[in-house]
Scaffold this active site. Structure first.
Site, PDB file in Angstrom:
ATOM      1  N   LYS A   1       0.837  -1.197   0.000  1.00  0.00           N
ATOM      2  CA  LYS A   1       0.000   0.000   0.000  1.00  0.00           C
ATOM      3  C   LYS A   1       0.874   1.249   0.000  1.00  0.00           C
ATOM      4  O   LYS A   1       1.934   1.281   0.626  1.00  0.00           O
ATOM      5  CB  LYS A   1      -0.901  -0.037   1.233  1.00  0.00           C
ATOM      6  CG  LYS A   1      -1.948   1.059   1.318  1.00  0.00           C
ATOM      7  CD  LYS A   1      -2.799   0.861   2.571  1.00  0.00           C
ATOM      8  CE  LYS A   1      -3.903   1.902   2.699  1.00  0.00           C
ATOM      9  NZ  LYS A   1      -4.737   1.660   3.907  1.00  0.00           N
TER      10      LYS A   1
ATOM     11  N   SER B   1      -9.949  -0.616   6.620  1.00  0.00           N
ATOM     12  CA  SER B   1      -9.196  -0.455   5.380  1.00  0.00           C
ATOM     13  C   SER B   1      -8.510  -1.678   4.823  1.00  0.00           C
ATOM     14  O   SER B   1      -8.098  -1.682   3.674  1.00  0.00           O
ATOM     15  CB  SER B   1      -8.167   0.664   5.549  1.00  0.00           C
ATOM     16  OG  SER B   1      -8.811   1.895   5.779  1.00  0.00           O
TER      17      SER B   1
ATOM     18  N   SER C   1      -9.374   1.854   2.766  1.00  0.00           N
ATOM     19  CA  SER C   1      -8.432   2.634   1.998  1.00  0.00           C
ATOM     20  C   SER C   1      -7.387   1.810   1.253  1.00  0.00           C
ATOM     21  O   SER C   1      -6.618   2.352   0.449  1.00  0.00           O
ATOM     22  CB  SER C   1      -7.719   3.641   2.914  1.00  0.00           C
ATOM     23  OG  SER C   1      -6.959   2.981   3.911  1.00  0.00           O
TER      24      SER C   1
END
Length: 563
Positions: free
Chosen positions: A136, A237, A213
């Site tokens: 990420k 997330s 996210s």
């Protein structure tokens, strides 16, 4: 920040997108070869036409253990494995817009070094020798930018000194670092969109959201452009985008895995802290990577990590109970704030039936009000009135994307900052809630036939299978678990079936039956035709720092669901 001749945020973003496109160029396919989303909603198998049979095998058919075994036996090379995932990741980006940084050249060079090492020494460099791992955006990686979705963070490449401890540890074990993935601005949204890379779509249904996210990470994984990746989770997330795309995603408790040198939004806010965890296609893959991280003794280098090596005895205890008398599960069907859509309700019913059919016990979970937890965690996220986020956005002049404006407003002043005393009061409320929940969990020993308290409980990850851009408004089902700091994992269960899952208009709910305004708003988003085929997952929850037990239980749940 990148400085252009025009000096605008638009030019900075365009330069970044051009850089990504250039680095992907040798691995991409003609744009007109990609069918539009309406013609091919599920694009996960699309890359096969552009890969060699061995590349399909590497990216689709092998577990991590199988891949590492072939690499260790020199049946395959790190270079050819890395190249296969680079090619698939490039197509994944063309299809879903999931990547934020492209590190293919560095990865292939690293793979060459690994191949030279094993040729010279006759053994792998470490237990993850040649394993491609994706990351990420907010996880700092040498040679890449860490934007957290802000234009103002463009223009600075991380150095070896900056690199996150987690990345450094996996490098030392032989993992290959090849890509970073897209996030929403500030990370504070469950829908992935920013002014740099743009919007990320769901690989399993390109008409709807990837979630957030860690939405870019989930889309890359769903496209099988990664075998294992890392996301972060402060309210949803990891679990939510994993569920939306048919993946497993582990949210560990605070302090189990190293957070050192991972970037964030509102850094220093520790009343509810973010965690980092693996996302992937198989439970055993998540177990392998978690064991590997803990084998490096991260607590020696990150003071926030608990000194707790992998406990195989905990895994074995779950397996033993599963075989002799079964496990006891609680099931929460609704949090009383937003009712789940029909596919989520069906997923719960089917899961309960499967567990019972395999000899497990299921009781209704009736804990302290989840509304209290949602109010606490939501208040903590807006404690500073959005000043940190608006400051970072304002420094480049970029506009606030709708996903962030929905929460923090389109300009400063939308929210009123809370005082230090108010923050202390929320901390006390959180502590009291955690205590009450723990007492309830312990009390379930009187309701099970085993005489043990419930081993784990199951609940929705979201009330929806996904949503259209801008419709993501409720992370309550996952946020409560962060407020409690329990260990949790997303488990794929089913997919939306328009023939079986009733449309909202046919489900018997009238305006007066809604639980509130948010419940009504979310319920009316349901469209069985739009969501048809979209994955549905549930979260399985254990107590704090029970990563071994939760992974073992997820494996058992997966077995029950598949038989």
């Amino acid at each position: 920040m990148i400085v252009s001749s025009e000096g605008t945020w638009q030019a900075a973003a365009e330069r970044k997108r051009a850089e990504v496109a250039k680095l992907l160029g040798p691995y991409t396919i003609p744009g007109d070869a990609i069918p539009p989303p309406a013609e091919l909603p599920d694009a996960t198998n699309f890359p096969r036409a552009y890969l060699e049979p061995r590349e399909i095998e590497f990216t689709e058919k092998l577990s991590i253990e199988e891949l590492l075994g072939k690499l260790a036996r020199r049946e395959i090379t790190a270079k050819e494995v890395t190249l296969a995932f680079c090619k698939r990741a490039a197509i994944a980006h063309q299809v879903t817009n999931c990547l934020s940084d492209v590190l293919f050249q560095q990865a292939l060079a690293q793979a060459d070094e690994l191949d030279a090492y094993i040729a010279a020494h006759g053994k792998p460099i470490g237990r993850l020798h040649g394993l491609p791992v994706s990351w990420k955006d907010q996880i700092r990686v040498e040679g890449a930018e860490t934007t957290v979705g802000y234009i103002s963070n463009l223009g600075r490449k991380e150095t070896a000194k900056d690199e996150a401890l987690l990345v450094k540890e996996l490098r030392e074990l032989g993992a290959v670092i090849y890509a970073k993935t897209n996030v929403p601005t500030a990370l504070m949204a469950i829908d992935t969109n920013n002014n740099i890379i743009g919007y990320t779509w769901n690989a399993r249904n390109r008409l709807v959201s990837a979630g957030g996210s860690s939405g870019g990470e989930a889309s890359l994984l769903a496209m099988k452009g990664s075998i294992i990746g890392f996301g972060t989770d402060i309210a949803a997330s990891i679990r939510l985008p994993a569920a939306f795309q048919g993946l497993y995603g582990l949210k560990p408790s605070i302090g189990r895995l190293p957070w050192s040198k991972i970037a964030g939004s509102m850094e220093g806010q520790e009343l509810v802290s973010p965690v980092v965890g693996p996302m992937g296609h198989r439970v055993d893959d998540l177990e392998v990577i978690t064991k590997s991280i803990l084998s490096t003794q991260p607590w020696l280098h990150d003071p926030t990590v608990v000194n707790m090596p992998w406990r195989q005895s905990e895994t074995e205890a779950v397996a033993k109970h599963a075989k002799s008398g079964g496990l006891a599960f609680g099931v929460l069907r609704s949090d009383g704030i937003v009712l789940p859509h029909p596919p989520i309700t069906r997923a719960i019913d089917e899961t309960v039936a499967k567990l019972k059919a395999h000899g497990h016990e299921v009781i209704e979970w009736e804990p302290p009000s989840h509304k209290e937890a949602f109010e606490i965690i939501w208040s903590l996220f807006v404690m500073d009135g959005g000043n940190d986020i608006h400051s970072s956005i304002g420094s480049s002049g970029e506009p606030v994307v709708p996903q962030i404006a929905n929460i923090y407003g389109s300009s400063p002043g939308h929210l009123t900052p809370k005082t230090v005393n108010e923050s202390w009061s929320y901390a006390l409320r959180r502590n009291a809630y955690q205590t009450a929940y723990l007492e309830y969990w312990n009390s379930t020993a009187s309701k099970t036939s085993t005489g043990r308290a419930v081993d784990f409980f199951i609940l929705p990850i979201a009330p929806t299978a996904s949503y259209l851009p801008g419709q993501a408004i409720y992370p309550g089902y996952t946020g409560v678990i962060n407020a409690l700091d329990y260990t949790a994992i997303s488990v794929p269960v089913t997919t939306v079936d328009k023939a079986r899952d009733l449309a909202a208009a046919d489900a018997g709910r009238q305006r007066g039956e809604y639980l509130g305004e948010m419940d009504e708003q979310v319920w009316k988003q349901y469209d069985p035709n739009l969501f048809h085929g979209t994955p549905v997952g549930l979260q399985l929850v254990g107590r704090r720092l029970e990563e071994e037990r939760v992974l073992a239980a997820a494996a058992e749940l997966g077995r029950c669901l598949s038989e």
